[in-house]
Design an enzyme around this catalytic site. Structure first.
Site, PDB file in Angstrom:
ATOM      1  N   CYS A 130      45.985 -32.763  37.240  1.00 47.09           N
ATOM      2  CA  CYS A 130      46.396 -31.826  37.245  1.00 47.09           C
ATOM      3  C   CYS A 130      47.711 -31.527  37.224  1.00 47.09           C
ATOM      4  O   CYS A 130      48.359 -31.651  36.232  1.00 47.09           O
ATOM      5  CB  CYS A 130      45.581 -30.805  38.406  1.00 47.09           C
ATOM      6  N   HIS A 138      40.012 -31.989  37.992  1.00 46.48           N
ATOM      7  CA  HIS A 138      40.126 -32.438  39.518  1.00 46.48           C
ATOM      8  C   HIS A 138      38.615 -33.462  39.826  1.00 46.48           C
ATOM      9  O   HIS A 138      37.775 -33.009  40.469  1.00 46.48           O
ATOM     10  CB  HIS A 138      40.082 -31.417  40.629  1.00 46.48           C
ATOM     11  N   GLU A 161      38.587 -35.763  41.993  1.00 51.68           N
ATOM     12  CA  GLU A 161      38.589 -36.105  43.310  1.00 51.68           C
ATOM     13  C   GLU A 161      37.573 -35.075  43.924  1.00 51.68           C
ATOM     14  O   GLU A 161      36.923 -35.253  45.063  1.00 51.68           O
ATOM     15  CB  GLU A 161      39.903 -36.018  43.869  1.00 51.68           C
TER      16      GLU A 161
END
Length: 263
Positions: free
Chosen positions: A121, A230, A232
């Site tokens: 990002c 994202h 994660e």
């Protein structure tokens, strides 16, 4: 198999440096979103280490030399537009000079030493600016026909959170190979995006509206991958798990090479 150096050989675990997302979060000890990255790296078999944003240059360089790879995380801040020759747009968020400076130092070190970088990002955007690319400073203002990529694109009263949307991966790219097909689905939480890719950055993922969602370094042997989404925050997603696993494997390979060179 955990992608670390051989046990019993005296080698340390793979250590991955992750800078704090902002100076403010570092000062307040606010780790909630930073810890998503820590959890993903631990799950992939490596040891995450936080990189403080206000270190003196010599201290920062000493820490970077002890690490095997780097994840550049997302951030509520935006990259300073002066870094790509633009004036600050009214919709551009607060800047964080410490974060920009730290990420640039990390990239200097990683490219010089061959250590891998996974840029996520904001990290993907700062990677692009580092390589002399440019950014769209606000998708809704500058690309009004784009699909929703973040909370700010939703109508009033809509449920907030990551927005999922389809993505097309470039055939033959690392991302397409790890995904197993060129069609995929990712999550979005951003209002800026890559406009002109930086030097030797190949576009390897796009949303249906043409917004760039992934890039890969093609200028040499360095393992450098940038994603606008994202992973994660998608811990059960197969591509997300593979992305972190491949990054840690690259860090282990880099660390082994470093050990061999020193021997």
């Amino acid at each position: 198999m955990t992608p670390t150096l051989p046990s019993g050989s005296g080698f340390a675990p793979i250590r991955v440096g992750i800078p704090w997302r902002t100076t403010k979060e570092q000062q307040q000890g606010e780790r909630k979103k930073l810890d998503y990255y820590f959890a993903a790296i631990k799950k992939a078999g490596a040891e995450p280490i936080d990189i403080r944003l206000n270190q003196p240059p010599a201290q920062l360089q000493a820490q970077l030399s002890e690490l095997d790879g780097f994840v550049l995380p997302g951030s509520p801040a935006d990259v300073d537009p002066s870094g790509y020759g633009a004036t600050k747009h009214p919709k551009t968020n607060e800047l964080d000079d410490n974060r920009d400076r730290t990420d640039f130092a990390i990239l200097d070190h990683a490219f010089a030493t061959g250590k891998p970088v996974l840029a996520i990002c904001f990290g993907c955007q700062v990677l692009n600016v580092y390589l002399k690319g440019t950014l769209i400073q606000d998708l809704r203002a500058e690309r009004p026909d784009s699909i929703a990529h973040g909370d700010t694109d939703l109508p009033p009263g809509a449920t907030k959170g990551d927005i999922e949307h389809p993505v097309d991966f470039k055939g033959g790219s690392l991302l397409a190979g790890w995904n197993g097909t060129t069609a995929g689905k990712i999550n979005s939480s951003h209002h800026q995006a890559i406009e002109k890719p930086g030097a030797n950055l190949q576009i390897t993922a796009k949303a249906a509206d043409g917004i760039i969602e992934g890039v890969e370094w093609t200028g040499g042997p360095n393992w450098v991958v940038g994603v606008q989404w994202h992973p994660e925050r998608m811990p059960n997603d197969a591509l997300s798990q593979r992305l972190f696993a491949e990054f840690v494997t690259a860090a282990a390979r880099s660390a082994r090479g470093s050990v061999v060179q020193k021997a």
